[in-house]
Design a protein around this motif. Structure first.
Motif, PDB file in Angstrom:
ATOM      1  N   LEU A 127      -4.042  12.189  -1.404  1.00 36.17           N
ATOM      2  CA  LEU A 127      -3.383  11.079  -1.103  1.00 36.17           C
ATOM      3  C   LEU A 127      -2.737  10.591  -0.650  1.00 36.17           C
TER       4      LEU A 127
ATOM      5  N   SER B  95       0.880   4.038  -2.943  1.00 31.76           N
ATOM      6  CA  SER B  95       0.489   5.414  -2.573  1.00 31.76           C
ATOM      7  C   SER B  95       1.425   6.453  -2.731  1.00 31.76           C
TER       8      SER B  95
ATOM      9  N   ASN C   1       0.905  -1.050  -0.058  1.00 33.54           N
ATOM     10  CA  ASN C   1      -0.011  -0.135  -0.234  1.00 33.54           C
ATOM     11  C   ASN C   1       0.753   1.548   0.239  1.00 33.54           C
TER      12      ASN C   1
END
Length: 243
Positions: free
Chosen positions: A183, A140, A136
């Motif tokens: 984000l 990201s 992840n």
């Protein structure tokens, strides 16, 4: 055309300012007893947005204001920056990030001493994936960095800004601010190998109370993901729009 030495000085100072203003905002929010303690994520987004905007305004017309090894590597890989200057740029960016972080620590030292959560301390230096997932974290950092580099090149090369690069450099600050707000939740984010690795090295060396682990098992993610994203994003922008 400025000499290489002048441009390297600009990259060093610009990267130091970026880390001071960016990680300084994290320290203000996360360290115990500060005036901004627990004031929220938007303070960090503003700190990092201005942390990029101000060096861009100062040094964009001098060094190009890379202040990011992934951007330097991406430009060089696409033939938009000489490889012979890439290593000196990256070296001073790393040193600037360490210097900027040292200023943050000196400024907030009493608050580091009373903060007992080691992840809050590390978070003022480097990035941590919120779910402890390297996958992840990589996704990201890659997505955020891709948007950053593709957009940064587009903004600085856009016909809309060609007669006023100062406005383009203001836009870069809003770009980073928005990326952090939109984000940045999973990791921090870094979007920049120097911004993460330099301060993480300093974290590992300093005798801070309650500092805990420097989490070196995760450290490759905010280095590798932005570099891959930079190479691909700049190559794609060049392919589509630079003829």
């Amino acid at each position: 055309m400025f000499t290489l030495g002048t441009r390297l000085a600009a990259e060093f100072i610009g990267t130091a300012f970026m880390v001071m203003l960016g990680n300084g905002s994290v320290a203000n929010v996360d360290l115990k007893g500060t005036k901004g303690n627990s004031s929220g994520w938007m303070i960090i987004a503003i700190g990092y947005g201005c942390g990029v905007m101000i060096p861009a305004l100062l040094f964009g017309s001098i060094s190009g204001n890379h202040i990011n090894p992934a951007f330097t590597i991406g430009l060089a890989a696409s033939g938009l920056f000489p490889w012979a200057e890439a290593l000196p740029y990256i070296l001073v960016q790393m040193l600037g990030a360490i210097a900027g972080q040292a200023v943050v620590v000196a400024t907030y030292k009493p608050h580091y001493d009373i903060t007992e959560d080691p992840e809050h301390i590390l978070g003022t230096f480097a990035t941590i994936d919120a779910t402890t997932s390297k996958l992840n974290g990589f996704i990201s950092e890659f997505v955020g960095s891709f948007v950053l580099f593709f957009s940064a090149l587009g903004i600085t090369k856009a016909p809309f800004f060609k007669d006023n690069l100062g406005t383009a450099h203001l836009a870069l600050g809003f770009l980073v601010m928005t990326l952090v707000a939109s984000l940045g939740g999973p990791t921090g984010p870094a979007l920049n190998p120097a911004r993460d690795l330099g301060p993480r090295i300093l974290h590992s060396l300093l005798p801070l109370k309650h500092k805990g682990s420097s989490q070196w098992d995760y450290a490759w993610v905010p280095v590798a993901a932005p570099i891959f994203a930079g190479i691909l994003a700049i190559a794609l922008y060049k392919l589509l729009f630079l003829h």
